[in-house]
Design an enzyme around this catalytic site. Structure first.
Site, PDB file in Angstrom:
ATOM      1  N   GLY A  37       0.861  -1.459  -0.051  1.00  0.00           N
ATOM      2  CA  GLY A  37      -0.008  -0.036   0.076  1.00  0.00           C
ATOM      3  C   GLY A  37       0.980   1.299  -0.038  1.00  0.00           C
ATOM      4  O   GLY A  37       1.779   1.336   0.669  1.00  0.00           O
ATOM      5  N   GLY A  39       0.321   4.075   0.996  1.00  0.00           N
ATOM      6  CA  GLY A  39       0.272   4.743   2.489  1.00  0.00           C
ATOM      7  C   GLY A  39       1.321   4.088   3.339  1.00  0.00           C
ATOM      8  O   GLY A  39       2.257   4.723   4.011  1.00  0.00           O
ATOM      9  N   ALA A  40       1.060   2.815   3.511  1.00  0.00           N
ATOM     10  CA  ALA A  40       1.961   1.900   4.487  1.00  0.00           C
ATOM     11  C   ALA A  40       3.489   2.042   4.266  1.00  0.00           C
ATOM     12  O   ALA A  40       4.411   2.243   4.755  1.00  0.00           O
ATOM     13  CB  ALA A  40       1.830   0.689   4.596  1.00  0.00           C
ATOM     14  N   ASN A  41       3.505   1.928   2.873  1.00  0.00           N
ATOM     15  CA  ASN A  41       4.987   2.169   2.271  1.00  0.00           C
ATOM     16  C   ASN A  41       5.847   3.418   2.616  1.00  0.00           C
ATOM     17  O   ASN A  41       7.058   3.764   3.089  1.00  0.00           O
ATOM     18  CB  ASN A  41       5.338   1.809   0.796  1.00  0.00           C
ATOM     19  CG  ASN A  41       4.987   0.609   0.476  1.00  0.00           C
ATOM     20  OD1 ASN A  41       4.881  -0.121   1.360  1.00  0.00           O
ATOM     21  ND2 ASN A  41       4.483   0.348  -0.942  1.00  0.00           N
ATOM     22  N   THR A 213       9.025  13.351 -10.039  1.00  0.00           N
ATOM     23  CA  THR A 213       9.950  12.255 -10.216  1.00  0.00           C
ATOM     24  C   THR A 213      10.095  11.642 -11.582  1.00  0.00           C
ATOM     25  O   THR A 213       8.974  11.272 -12.124  1.00  0.00           O
ATOM     26  CB  THR A 213       9.649  11.389  -9.150  1.00  0.00           C
ATOM     27  OG1 THR A 213       8.588  10.782  -9.086  1.00  0.00           O
ATOM     28  CG2 THR A 213      10.096  11.837  -7.748  1.00  0.00           C
ATOM     29  N   GLY A 244       9.120   4.979  -5.570  1.00  0.00           N
ATOM     30  CA  GLY A 244       8.286   6.496  -5.430  1.00  0.00           C
ATOM     31  C   GLY A 244       7.956   6.865  -3.910  1.00  0.00           C
ATOM     32  O   GLY A 244       7.968   7.845  -3.686  1.00  0.00           O
ATOM     33  N   ASP A 245       7.530   5.666  -3.243  1.00  0.00           N
ATOM     34  CA  ASP A 245       6.930   5.734  -1.914  1.00  0.00           C
ATOM     35  C   ASP A 245       8.294   6.209  -0.960  1.00  0.00           C
ATOM     36  O   ASP A 245       8.343   6.815  -0.087  1.00  0.00           O
ATOM     37  CB  ASP A 245       6.323   4.495  -1.472  1.00  0.00           C
ATOM     38  CG  ASP A 245       5.017   4.151  -2.066  1.00  0.00           C
ATOM     39  OD1 ASP A 245       4.467   5.222  -2.798  1.00  0.00           O
ATOM     40  OD2 ASP A 245       4.791   3.301  -2.311  1.00  0.00           O
ATOM     41  N   GLY A 280      10.761  -6.446  -3.895  1.00  0.00           N
ATOM     42  CA  GLY A 280       9.617  -6.276  -2.991  1.00  0.00           C
ATOM     43  C   GLY A 280       9.316  -4.826  -2.875  1.00  0.00           C
ATOM     44  O   GLY A 280       9.711  -4.052  -3.101  1.00  0.00           O
TER      45      GLY A 280
END
Length: 297
Positions: A37, A39-41, A213, A244-245, A280
Site C-alpha cells: 500500500g 500509504g504504509a510504504n 520524479t 516512489g514511496d 519487494g
C-alpha cells in the site's frame, strides 16, 4: 508531527519472466506476501529515515501482523482501525526487467466515514504535516478539514484517477508527481518536456511546491522562481515497486527536520536508488544508515 492518511495493503507479489499478456497463463518464478500500500510504504520509509509519523488507516483484524511491521520501524500505529472489512490488497507482477504491473483492490482503505476523519483531526496541531495518496476515500473532506486545522498538506495523487481533478489541490504545500501524473494534470502528452510540465502546473498552482520524479532521468523541483534538477544515481534496478514511496518518505523526513530542498532531494534520491536494487515493496525500503553509507561509497 506528520500524520499519514494512507492505505495499508497486503501485497501478493509474483516474480515472472514477462508481464502477462491478454489471454496468457504464466507460471511465476516465486511468490511472496508482504505489507504494501502506498500509504504504509511511505510511513515505513519515513520512519526508517528517522522521521516521526503517525499512520491513519484501516486494516482487517486478520492482518494485524502488518501492524507489527510498521510499529517495529517506529511508525505510531495507535490510530489504525482494525475492522471486520477485508484489507486492501494488490496483485503485483515483477518481470526480469524490473518492470511491474499491479491490480489493486481498495478493501478497508475505502471505508473511512466523515465522523472517523473528524475524530482523527482532534489530535492535530497547526503546522503539522498531513501526507496523502490516492488509495483512500474521502480525500476532499480530509484536505478541507486539514486546511481548517492549519495543517500543511503533502499529496501524492497515485494511482491517478479522475477524482484527482476535482480535489482542492491549491490547499497543498507539496505535490509529488511522476511524469505521467504531471502530464495528466497539465493536460499535456506523456512525452511533453519537463520544463513545459512544470511551467503549466506552476501557473495553475503557484503556491504549491512541485516535486517531479522522473525515474532514470532524476527529479525536478519547482516553487515560485526556484527550479532545481538532480540526476538519478546510476544503479541496476531489480524491482521498482516502492521506489516512489521510498523517495516521498525520505523527502518528508528530511523536510520534517527542516533540511534544505537540495538535501531533501538528494537523500530521497539516494534512498530510492537503494530501494530499486532490492525485491519487494516494504522489504526493499532502506534504513537511514544504509542511505548515509551510500554517500561515502
Amino acid at each position: 508531527m506528520l500524520y499519514n492518511y494512507g492505505s495499508i495493503n497486503i501485497d501478493h507479489v509474483y516474480r515472472v519472466s514477462h508481464l502477462v499478456r491478454p489471454g496468457e497463463t504464466l507460471s511465476s518464478q516465486s511468490y511472496t506476501q508482504v505489507l504494501g500500500g502506498k500509504g504504509a510504504n511511505q510511513s515505513l520509509a519515513m520512519a526508517r529515515a528517522g522521521g516521526e509519523v503517525t499512520h491513519w488507516g484501516r486494516l482487517s483484524q486478520g492482518d494485524r501482523w502488518a501492524l507489527e511491521t510498521l510499529a517495529s520501524a517506529g511508525v505510531n500505529t495507535s490510530l489504525i482501525e482494525l475492522t471486520a472489512d477485508a484489507s486492501g490488497h494488490a496483485i503485483i507482477q515483477v518481470d526480469d526487467y524490473a518492470e511491474n504491473a499491479i491490480i489493486l483492490n481498495p478493501g478497508a482503505n475505502h471505508g473511512f466515514s466523515e465522523r472517523h476523519i473528524e475524530a482523527l483531526m482532534t489530535s492535530v496541531q497547526p503546522g503539522d504535516w498531513l501526507l496523502l495518496q490516492n488509495e483512500c476515500n474521502a480525500l476532499g473532506t480530509v484536505m478541507t478539514l486539514a486546511a481548517r486545522h492549519g495543517m500543511r498538506i503533502a499529496f501524492n495523487p497515485a494511482p491517478l484517477g479522475a477524482n484527482v481533478h476535482s480535489l482542492p489541490l491549491e490547499l497543498c504545500q507539496v505535490l509529488f508527481l511522476n511524469r505521467g501524473e504531471a502530464a495528466a494534470l497539465a493536460g499535456l502528452e506523456d512525452n511533453a518536456e519537463v520544463d513545459a510540465l512544470l511551467d503549466v502546473l506552476s501557473r495553475r498552482l503557484p503556491d504549491v511546491e512541485l516535486v517531479l520524479t522522473l525515474g532514470r532521468d532524476g527529479v525536478c523541483y519547482q516553487w515560485g522562481e526556484q527550479r532545481l534538477a538532480l540526476p538519478a544515481l546510476p544503479v541496476e534496478a531489480v524491482d521498482t515497486t516502492a521506489a516512489g514511496d521510498t523517495f516521498i518518505g525520505y523527502f518528508m523526513s528530511a523536510r520534517q527536520r527542516e533540511a534544505s530542498i537540495d538535501t531533501c532531494l538528494r537523500e530521497a534520491s539516494a534512498a530510492a536508488a537503494l530501494c530499486v536494487q532490492r525485491a519487494g515493496a516494504a522489504p526493499s525500503i532502506p534504513l537511514a544508515s544504509d542511505v548515509a553509507a551510500s554517500f561515502h561509497e
